[in-house]
Write a protein that holds these residues in place. Structure first.
Motif, mmCIF file in Angstrom:
data_model
loop_
_atom_site.group_PDB
_atom_site.id
_atom_site.type_symbol
_atom_site.label_atom_id
_atom_site.label_comp_id
_atom_site.label_asym_id
_atom_site.label_seq_id
_atom_site.Cartn_x
_atom_site.Cartn_y
_atom_site.Cartn_z
ATOM 1 N N MET A 1 0.958 -1.025 0.105
ATOM 2 C CA MET A 1 -0.050 0.060 0.131
ATOM 3 C C MET A 1 0.777 1.192 0.155
ATOM 4 O O MET A 1 1.942 1.545 0.898
ATOM 5 N N VAL A 2 0.448 2.264 -0.766
ATOM 6 C CA VAL A 2 1.050 3.667 -0.711
ATOM 7 C C VAL A 2 0.122 4.593 -0.737
ATOM 8 O O VAL A 2 -0.906 4.317 -1.539
ATOM 9 N N SER A 3 0.408 5.705 -0.033
ATOM 10 C CA SER A 3 -0.730 6.654 -0.129
ATOM 11 C C SER A 3 0.097 8.226 0.073
ATOM 12 O O SER A 3 1.231 8.304 0.679
ATOM 13 N N ALA B 1 -3.591 3.518 -2.864
ATOM 14 C CA ALA B 1 -3.335 2.667 -3.840
ATOM 15 C C ALA B 1 -2.938 1.252 -3.227
ATOM 16 O O ALA B 1 -1.873 1.148 -2.321
ATOM 17 N N ARG B 2 -3.371 0.395 -3.809
ATOM 18 C CA ARG B 2 -3.125 -1.132 -3.264
ATOM 19 C C ARG B 2 -2.562 -2.161 -4.330
ATOM 20 O O ARG B 2 -3.062 -2.074 -5.582
ATOM 21 N N VAL C 1 2.094 0.287 -8.330
ATOM 22 C CA VAL C 1 1.444 1.111 -7.009
ATOM 23 C C VAL C 1 1.741 2.354 -6.442
ATOM 24 O O VAL C 1 1.138 3.222 -6.125
ATOM 25 N N VAL C 2 2.970 2.603 -6.645
ATOM 26 C CA VAL C 2 3.584 3.911 -6.563
ATOM 27 C C VAL C 2 2.909 5.140 -7.331
ATOM 28 O O VAL C 2 2.628 6.275 -7.005
ATOM 29 N N TYR C 3 2.931 4.603 -8.713
ATOM 30 C CA TYR C 3 2.351 5.674 -9.544
ATOM 31 C C TYR C 3 0.969 5.819 -9.465
ATOM 32 O O TYR C 3 0.108 6.903 -9.488
ATOM 33 N N ASP C 4 0.064 4.514 -9.073
ATOM 34 C CA ASP C 4 -1.317 4.721 -8.734
ATOM 35 C C ASP C 4 -1.635 5.408 -7.802
ATOM 36 O O ASP C 4 -2.603 6.187 -7.723
#
Length: 381
Positions: free
Chosen positions: A116-118, A137-138, A155-158
């Motif tokens: 997960m990244v936010s 983003a997951r 996930v980083v770009y999302d």
């Protein structure tokens, strides 16, 4: 097993994740010495297993010696959500322009780990998930193959991470996943990952929780276990082999099964009480085990009453009742009122055996919880 921030950051740094210069301290003099070695400004951070340390006064910035002394005096020894702060991390303050969240845990619904990244870092991620779930983003990962580089980038770009640091954040995420996998972690996260004015990324916090059942495979991490205990109660729980979490309320809870304890905890809250702990004594309820559990709960000065929720399965209810009687009879004086709910095999026989001079016996869980909450409120009043 929960690692402290300073322990998790040590693991992260060894794996190549950038972390601020920091020193652990347990006195005002040590804080000042560490701050002057690192160079001002510094952050003085309480090392306890609670969230929201900053809002609760457990993290302070110091621009000079006087502020470092004051921060140390304010934080060391303070009661932070039920825990006494005995150590602080003195850390280089990071001049940042943005904060991110990066983490890995197990998605039990999918049966796979999830990365997960936010871009909404620096705040409680559970609140972000509830209020704005699209902000996280997951990416699910096949445990047989691990995280592919393209998944970390995706996930980083999302998440909308700025392109200037996207590659570095993806690298941190890849490292975190590898640590999660190699360390038998249940969850691992950095909140926040700070982005500096020079577009560098720094792990300003660290969370790493290890599966207790896998510690035999993690000797280096297992050596840290003793230091993760916050107080004598948690240390006792480790010695007795109990699953225990100390909370901030005044109604003690003991049960033989995690689900049973969780249900009891929820009902205490539902009926207007405040749970003091989660204490699962596991299968069976022999006298020694019950006595150890009662010793722990009675030792908690916050506890005003205790509810015992026991289900007799393999261990019959009459055997459980004998164990409770034997345990209570070991005490010269029962320091807190105890309410017992006994269900399952031979429950009726067990309720007849229970010494009602030592405990209050209720047939239903709802009645037992309400009675314990009433007892706790009477003491508090």
């Amino acid at each position: 097993m929960k690692l402290h921030e300073y322990q998790a950051k040590s693991v992260f740094a060894d794996a190549g994740i950038p972390t601020p210069d920091a020193t652990l301290a347990s006195s005002v003099d040590e804080v000042v010495e560490a701050a002057e070695d690192i160079g001002y400004p510094v952050a003085v951070k309480a090392q306890v297993h609670v969230g929201g340390r900053g809002k609760a006064g457990g993290i302070k910035l110091a621009e000079n010696r006087e502020e470092a002394e004051q921060a140390a005096e304010d934080i060391l020894g303070m009661d932070l959500k039920g825990y006494t702060v005995e150590r602080v991390l003195v850390e280089e303050a990071v001049n940042f322009k943005n904060e991110l969240y990066v983490g890995v845990t197990m998605d039990r619904g999918e049966g796979k780990p999830v990365a997960m990244v936010s871009t909404k870092g620096g705040v409680n991620i559970e609140e972000v998930a509830e209020e704005d779930p699209d902000a996280i983003a997951r990416e699910h990962v096949d445990p047989a193959f691990g995280m592919h580089p393209y998944q970390a980038r995706k996930v980083v770009y999302d998440a909308g991470v700025p392109k200037e640091v996207a590659s570095d954040v993806a690298s941190i995420l890849t490292t975190l996943f590898q640590l999660w996998d190699d360390s038998d972690a249940s969850d691992i996260e950095i909140n926040p990952v700070m982005i500096t004015e020079d577009d560098e990324v720094v792990a300003a916090d660290a969370v790493m929780n290890i599966d207790d059942d896998a510690l035999f495979r993690q000797p280096d991490l297992a050596e840290m276990e003793e230091e993760t205990f916050e107080d004598d109660l948690e240390r006792k729980a480790g010695e007795y082999g109990f699953d225990y979490v100390r909370l901030s309320g005044n109604t003690g809870i003991i049960g033989n099964g995690a689900g049973l304890v969780m249900t009891t905890l929820d009902l205490v809250d539902y009926y207007g009480g405040e749970p003091a702990n989660f204490l699962d004594i596991g299968g069976g309820a022999k006298a020694e085990r019950v006595a150890n559990a009662l010793d722990m709960v009675f030792s908690d000065e916050n506890v005003d009453a205790v509810v015992f929720n026991i289900f007799g399965g393999i261990t019959r209810g009459d055997e459980v009742a004998k164990g409770i009687n034997d345990a209570l009879e070991q005490f010269d004086e029962i320091p807190k009122k105890v309410v017992v709910r006994l269900a399952g095999t031979n429950a009726e026989e067990g309720r007849e055996i229970l010494n009602d001079e030592l405990v209050t016996v209720e047939e239903t869980l709802e009645d037992a919880v309400q009675r314990a909450v009433e007892y706790a409120e009477e003491v508090e009043a």
